[in-house]
Write an enzyme that holds these catalytic residues in place. Sequence first.
Site, PDB file in Angstrom:
ATOM      1  N   GLY A 271       2.177   0.338 -16.270  1.00  0.00           N
ATOM      2  CA  GLY A 271       2.775   1.557 -15.724  1.00  0.00           C
ATOM      3  C   GLY A 271       1.828   2.399 -14.907  1.00  0.00           C
ATOM      4  N   GLU A 272       0.520   2.261 -15.116  1.00  0.00           N
ATOM      5  CA  GLU A 272      -0.450   3.102 -14.403  1.00  0.00           C
ATOM      6  C   GLU A 272      -0.544   2.672 -12.941  1.00  0.00           C
ATOM      7  OE1 GLU A 272      -0.846   1.571 -17.137  1.00  0.00           O
ATOM      8  OE2 GLU A 272      -1.791   2.818 -18.694  1.00  0.00           O
ATOM      9  N   ALA A 273      -0.526   3.662 -12.062  1.00  0.00           N
ATOM     10  CA  ALA A 273      -0.567   3.399 -10.619  1.00  0.00           C
ATOM     11  C   ALA A 273      -1.872   2.734 -10.205  1.00  0.00           C
ATOM     12  CB  ALA A 273      -0.355   4.697  -9.853  1.00  0.00           C
TER      13      ALA A 273
ATOM     14  N   ILE B 265      -1.759  -0.957 -11.027  1.00  0.00           N
ATOM     15  CA  ILE B 265      -0.882  -1.653 -10.085  1.00  0.00           C
ATOM     16  C   ILE B 265      -1.576  -1.810  -8.735  1.00  0.00           C
ATOM     17  CG2 ILE B 265       1.310  -1.528  -8.856  1.00  0.00           C
ATOM     18  CD1 ILE B 265       2.470  -0.016 -11.212  1.00  0.00           C
TER      19      ILE B 265
END
Length: 320
Positions: free
Chosen positions: A240-242, A245
Amino acid sequence: MSLVHTQKCKESPLCETLPVLGSAAASRACTPDRSRHNFLLTRGWAGPPEGAWRSLGDTSLPGQLEQPLGQRATGAQAALPPGFRMDLCHPDPAELSSGETEELQRIKWHRKQLLEDIQKLKDEIADVFAQIDCFENAEESRMAQKEKELCIGRKKFNMDPMKGIQYLIEHKLLNPDVQDIARFLYKGDGLNKTAIGVYLGERDPFNLQVLQAFVDCHEFANLNLVQALRQFLWSFRLPGEAQKIDRMMETFATRYCLCNPGVFQSTDTCYVLSFSIIMLNTSLHNPNVRDRPPFERFVSMNRGINDGGDLPEEQLRAGA
């Protein structure tokens, strides 16, 4: 004369039930190196009178005299010369010459040696089979223990990826090597895809090397960007962490451009378009999103990303 009980010779399988002359000479007839027929001829017996075999109940060959004695004794007395006896299997040692005695002892000694060698071979074969069984049992036990430890390691990985990898390395189920760990994650047998994404997204230098090796396990040659993204994102689940990603998509873009040179002007173009495709896919398939972006909005979002130029509409439509 009368027929007596017939007995097979224990010394020679060929000495069975043919009648020969009695006395010491008859005893020597059953030795393995003599011919019974020649022996009879040397003693002056040319065979029974004509019709004698028929009188024994046999109309074909003398070799069939091995019928039960009661069925073939009738009339046999006339065919047997005086001194006949049937038991040739136990020669009297006192009636053998010294050479024959030595030969008999030598044969018995060789027989004894052969039996001992056969027994030794049987024992050795039994020992080999026992060792094979022991080895197979030990191997099965070792493999069962290894599979059990591997199962525990997978469970630990799914709960805590870092501790799971550490457990597998400590139990020598996994080498502390970047390539080996990357292949283990790429195969993903029994591994949770979310846990794989968590491990690959860590900022630790070792994890970053594993991420690079993991992406290199994929082959994107001759695939369009959407196909390559589908293959890549199927092997794990994006965290979920940008920032995580971002690192993963940057590594993916570099690998894709390496496998497909000339498709994009730079890896940045591939990186931006990949992000746009992921965002579009999320908007189209997330039931919580009510505003579904049209294709025109997707095209406008990606204008000028190809080193200041626009990507062909066909390429964007393939991505949409």
